[in-house]
Design a protein around this motif. Structure first.
Motif, PDB file in Angstrom:
ATOM      1  N   SER A  55       0.833  -1.208   0.000  1.00 45.97           N
ATOM      2  CA  SER A  55       0.000   0.000   0.000  1.00 45.97           C
ATOM      3  C   SER A  55       0.865   1.254   0.000  1.00 45.97           C
ATOM      4  O   SER A  55       0.552   2.241  -0.687  1.00 45.97           O
ATOM      5  N   GLN A  56       1.938   1.239   0.776  1.00 49.04           N
ATOM      6  CA  GLN A  56       2.832   2.403   0.825  1.00 49.04           C
ATOM      7  C   GLN A  56       3.463   2.667  -0.539  1.00 49.04           C
ATOM      8  O   GLN A  56       3.570   3.821  -0.971  1.00 49.04           O
ATOM      9  N   TRP A  57       3.890   1.607  -1.221  1.00 45.41           N
ATOM     10  CA  TRP A  57       4.496   1.799  -2.536  1.00 45.41           C
ATOM     11  C   TRP A  57       3.458   2.345  -3.527  1.00 45.41           C
ATOM     12  O   TRP A  57       3.761   3.257  -4.305  1.00 45.41           O
ATOM     13  N   ILE A  58       2.243   1.816  -3.496  1.00 47.50           N
ATOM     14  CA  ILE A  58       1.192   2.317  -4.382  1.00 47.50           C
ATOM     15  C   ILE A  58       0.953   3.799  -4.112  1.00 47.50           C
ATOM     16  O   ILE A  58       0.812   4.603  -5.040  1.00 47.50           O
ATOM     17  N   ALA A  59       0.920   4.178  -2.836  1.00 48.20           N
ATOM     18  CA  ALA A  59       0.713   5.585  -2.476  1.00 48.20           C
ATOM     19  C   ALA A  59       1.800   6.472  -3.065  1.00 48.20           C
ATOM     20  O   ALA A  59       1.538   7.598  -3.495  1.00 48.20           O
ATOM     21  N   SER A  60       3.034   5.965  -3.109  1.00 53.20           N
ATOM     22  CA  SER A  60       4.127   6.753  -3.693  1.00 53.20           C
ATOM     23  C   SER A  60       3.949   6.932  -5.196  1.00 53.20           C
ATOM     24  O   SER A  60       4.428   7.917  -5.772  1.00 53.20           O
ATOM     25  N   GLN A  61       3.265   6.002  -5.841  1.00 56.73           N
ATOM     26  CA  GLN A  61       3.069   6.063  -7.282  1.00 56.73           C
ATOM     27  C   GLN A  61       1.905   6.966  -7.683  1.00 56.73           C
ATOM     28  O   GLN A  61       1.963   7.645  -8.705  1.00 56.73           O
ATOM     29  N   VAL A  69      -6.542   3.282  -0.159  1.00 57.31           N
ATOM     30  CA  VAL A  69      -7.181   2.730   1.036  1.00 57.31           C
ATOM     31  C   VAL A  69      -6.775   1.272   1.136  1.00 57.31           C
ATOM     32  O   VAL A  69      -6.996   0.494   0.192  1.00 57.31           O
ATOM     33  N   GLY A  70      -6.177   0.904   2.263  1.00 51.47           N
ATOM     34  CA  GLY A  70      -5.837  -0.489   2.522  1.00 51.47           C
ATOM     35  C   GLY A  70      -6.893  -1.116   3.413  1.00 51.47           C
ATOM     36  O   GLY A  70      -7.306  -0.517   4.417  1.00 51.47           O
ATOM     37  N   VAL A  71      -7.327  -2.312   3.058  1.00 51.32           N
ATOM     38  CA  VAL A  71      -8.351  -3.030   3.820  1.00 51.32           C
ATOM     39  C   VAL A  71      -7.796  -4.369   4.270  1.00 51.32           C
ATOM     40  O   VAL A  71      -7.204  -5.102   3.472  1.00 51.32           O
ATOM     41  N   ALA A  81      -0.299  -1.225  10.264  1.00 48.05           N
ATOM     42  CA  ALA A  81      -0.161  -0.530   8.981  1.00 48.05           C
ATOM     43  C   ALA A  81      -0.301   0.980   9.152  1.00 48.05           C
ATOM     44  O   ALA A  81       0.451   1.763   8.556  1.00 48.05           O
ATOM     45  N   THR A  82      -1.261   1.398   9.952  1.00 50.43           N
ATOM     46  CA  THR A  82      -1.480   2.817  10.193  1.00 50.43           C
ATOM     47  C   THR A  82      -0.270   3.455  10.861  1.00 50.43           C
ATOM     48  O   THR A  82       0.169   4.552  10.478  1.00 50.43           O
ATOM     49  N   GLN A  83       0.290   2.774  11.842  1.00 50.45           N
ATOM     50  CA  GLN A  83       1.474   3.288  12.540  1.00 50.45           C
ATOM     51  C   GLN A  83       2.665   3.404  11.597  1.00 50.45           C
ATOM     52  O   GLN A  83       3.385   4.410  11.613  1.00 50.45           O
ATOM     53  N   LEU A  84       2.877   2.381  10.760  1.00 51.85           N
ATOM     54  CA  LEU A  84       4.008   2.411   9.831  1.00 51.85           C
ATOM     55  C   LEU A  84       3.867   3.534   8.806  1.00 51.85           C
ATOM     56  O   LEU A  84       4.844   4.214   8.480  1.00 51.85           O
ATOM     57  N   ALA A  85       2.659   3.733   8.296  1.00 47.43           N
ATOM     58  CA  ALA A  85       2.433   4.802   7.321  1.00 47.43           C
ATOM     59  C   ALA A  85       2.634   6.174   7.967  1.00 47.43           C
ATOM     60  O   ALA A  85       3.209   7.085   7.356  1.00 47.43           O
ATOM     61  N   ALA A  88       6.246   6.875   8.336  1.00 48.66           N
ATOM     62  CA  ALA A  88       6.852   7.184   7.038  1.00 48.66           C
ATOM     63  C   ALA A  88       6.394   8.539   6.482  1.00 48.66           C
ATOM     64  O   ALA A  88       6.887   8.965   5.430  1.00 48.66           O
ATOM     65  N   GLY A  89       5.473   9.185   7.163  1.00 51.08           N
ATOM     66  CA  GLY A  89       4.993  10.498   6.725  1.00 51.08           C
ATOM     67  C   GLY A  89       4.120  10.457   5.489  1.00 51.08           C
ATOM     68  O   GLY A  89       4.041  11.437   4.737  1.00 51.08           O
ATOM     69  N   ILE A  90       3.424   9.348   5.262  1.00 48.48           N
ATOM     70  CA  ILE A  90       2.576   9.203   4.077  1.00 48.48           C
ATOM     71  C   ILE A  90       1.184   9.730   4.395  1.00 48.48           C
ATOM     72  O   ILE A  90       0.527   9.269   5.325  1.00 48.48           O
ATOM     73  N   THR A  91       0.728  10.690   3.625  1.00 53.07           N
ATOM     74  CA  THR A  91      -0.540  11.363   3.930  1.00 53.07           C
ATOM     75  C   THR A  91      -1.689  10.993   2.991  1.00 53.07           C
ATOM     76  O   THR A  91      -2.835  11.363   3.254  1.00 53.07           O
ATOM     77  N   ASN A  92      -1.404  10.290   1.904  1.00 46.29           N
ATOM     78  CA  ASN A  92      -2.477   9.929   0.958  1.00 46.29           C
ATOM     79  C   ASN A  92      -2.876   8.460   1.092  1.00 46.29           C
ATOM     80  O   ASN A  92      -3.349   7.840   0.140  1.00 46.29           O
ATOM     81  N   LEU A  93      -2.706   7.917   2.293  1.00 45.82           N
ATOM     82  CA  LEU A  93      -2.944   6.498   2.543  1.00 45.82           C
ATOM     83  C   LEU A  93      -3.658   6.338   3.882  1.00 45.82           C
ATOM     84  O   LEU A  93      -3.257   6.907   4.892  1.00 45.82           O
ATOM     85  N   ARG A  94      -4.748   5.558   3.874  1.00 45.56           N
ATOM     86  CA  ARG A  94      -5.427   5.227   5.127  1.00 45.56           C
ATOM     87  C   ARG A  94      -5.798   3.747   5.125  1.00 45.56           C
ATOM     88  O   ARG A  94      -5.824   3.102   4.063  1.00 45.56           O
ATOM     89  N   PHE A  95      -6.106   3.234   6.297  1.00 46.27           N
ATOM     90  CA  PHE A  95      -6.400   1.811   6.440  1.00 46.27           C
ATOM     91  C   PHE A  95      -7.732   1.621   7.153  1.00 46.27           C
ATOM     92  O   PHE A  95      -8.167   2.457   7.950  1.00 46.27           O
ATOM     93  N   HIS A  96      -8.333   0.447   6.853  1.00 46.28           N
ATOM     94  CA  HIS A  96      -9.705   0.204   7.276  1.00 46.28           C
ATOM     95  C   HIS A  96      -9.842  -1.293   7.551  1.00 46.28           C
ATOM     96  O   HIS A  96      -9.452  -2.123   6.713  1.00 46.28           O
ATOM     97  N   ALA A  97     -10.372  -1.653   8.718  1.00 48.28           N
ATOM     98  CA  ALA A  97     -10.568  -3.063   9.069  1.00 48.28           C
ATOM     99  C   ALA A  97     -11.936  -3.535   8.587  1.00 48.28           C
ATOM    100  O   ALA A  97     -12.967  -2.985   8.987  1.00 48.28           O
ATOM    101  N   ALA A  98     -11.933  -4.531   7.705  1.00 46.87           N
ATOM    102  CA  ALA A  98     -13.193  -5.062   7.171  1.00 46.87           C
ATOM    103  C   ALA A  98     -12.920  -6.374   6.445  1.00 46.87           C
ATOM    104  O   ALA A  98     -11.783  -6.680   6.069  1.00 46.87           O
ATOM    105  N   SER A  99     -13.971  -7.131   6.233  1.00 46.33           N
ATOM    106  CA  SER A  99     -13.891  -8.362   5.460  1.00 46.33           C
ATOM    107  C   SER A  99     -13.716  -8.057   3.980  1.00 46.33           C
ATOM    108  O   SER A  99     -14.244  -7.060   3.474  1.00 46.33           O
ATOM    109  N   ALA A 100     -13.022  -8.934   3.279  1.00 43.92           N
ATOM    110  CA  ALA A 100     -12.888  -8.799   1.828  1.00 43.92           C
ATOM    111  C   ALA A 100     -14.230  -8.992   1.125  1.00 43.92           C
ATOM    112  O   ALA A 100     -14.397  -8.574  -0.017  1.00 43.92           O
ATOM    113  N   TYR A 101     -15.183  -9.612   1.802  1.00 45.40           N
ATOM    114  CA  TYR A 101     -16.502  -9.825   1.226  1.00 45.40           C
ATOM    115  C   TYR A 101     -17.405  -8.588   1.345  1.00 45.40           C
ATOM    116  O   TYR A 101     -18.357  -8.431   0.577  1.00 45.40           O
TER     117      TYR A 101
END
Length: 270
Positions: A55-61, A69-71, A81-85, A88-101
């Motif tokens: 997700s971090q690499w995609i955000a850089s691209q 958005v990472g799920v 994931a949120t702590q690592l982002a 790293a100072g990444i501001t265009n990336l957020r994470f969300h806990a949910a089922s893939a369904y």
């Protein structure tokens, strides 16, 4: 099986292994996503994102004009994931806990939806794929890759290496995972009614480097599940790990890792 129950460790205890997973498969994933059309300004969903390394690499691209958005089903993974982002100072990336369904994300709003090493863990991969297609805008791209763990090899041949992957497949099968799903991936995506579905195959191979430690680390993380399931004894696992460490340090031995099927297609414009 309870969906999205992973064979390996998650959260902080898995970060170092996941970094090596990324060193192993990351270059192929990056080339795949660029081939599938990833570019600046896109809004992307990464389903089954784990601790968010891809997700971090995609955000850089996608840059500041895009977003990611990472799920993940694991709240622990999302927190990490949120702590690592943030670190790293990444501001265009957020994470969300949910089922893939049922991701809870707005349908028809993403330019690309991606997943890697997710579908193999699901009892109903077709249902997750339909959810991903629903997230896409018209002309949005679904980009999916997953593994075939029957294709890993060691040369010269090694019983320890073969046994490692045999045990990993068996542990997955006991929990309803399908570690051969890569070979089925093209057919699964073709059934979604996407336009211009394409396929590629990637298989990393190494004679040296930390990537060669990955099979041994995988078995170490799966050890308690393997022992509890009666698939292997602690003594066998310890001996396998010892042999795998020796092979990993031998530059005359090559490890062919899991073969990855990469499939992408475009949502029809109605």
């Amino acid at each position: 099986m309870r969906d999205e129950k992973y064979v390996l460790a998650t959260g902080d205890t898995a970060i170092e292994r996941l970094k090596v997973v990324e060193a192993t498969h990351g270059p192929d994933t990056q080339a795949f996503l660029k081939r599938a059309g990833l570019r600046e300004g896109m809004h992307v969903a990464d389903i089954g994102c784990g601790v968010g390394i891809v997700s971090q690499w995609i955000a850089s691209q996608v840059g500041s004009s895009g977003s990611v958005v990472g799920v993940d089903a694991s709240a622990e993974q999302v927190q990490t994931a949120t702590q690592l982002a943030r670190q790293a100072g990444i501001t265009n990336l957020r994470f969300h806990a949910a089922s893939a369904y049922a991701t809870g994300l707005p349908y028809g709003t993403f330019d690309m939806v991606f997943c890697r090493f997710l579908l193999m863990h699901l009892a109903h991969p077709e249902k997750a794929l339909r959810e991903m297609v629903a997230l896409l805008k018209p002309a949005g791209v679904l980009a999916v890759e997953d593994g075939d763990f029957t294709a890993a090899f060691c040369w010269p041949p090694s019983h320890a290496y073969e046994r490692c992957f045999e045990l990993y497949r068996a542990a997955g099968a006991q929990q309803g995972a399908d570690f051969t799903i890569g070979r089925k991936l093209f057919s699964l995506v073709c059934e979604l009614g996407l336009h211009s579905v394409q396929v590629n195959l990637a298989q990393p191979i190494f004679a040296e480097g930390p990537q060669k430690l990955l099979p041994g680390w995988t078995i170490e993380e799966a050890a308690e599940n393997l022992i509890a399931a009666g698939l292997a004894s602690r003594e066998e696992i310890e001996e396998l790990c010892r042999q795998l460490r020796r092979l990993a340090g031998d530059k005359t031995v090559v490890f062919g890792m899991a073969r990855m099927m990469q499939v992408w297609g475009t949502k029809q414009v109605v």
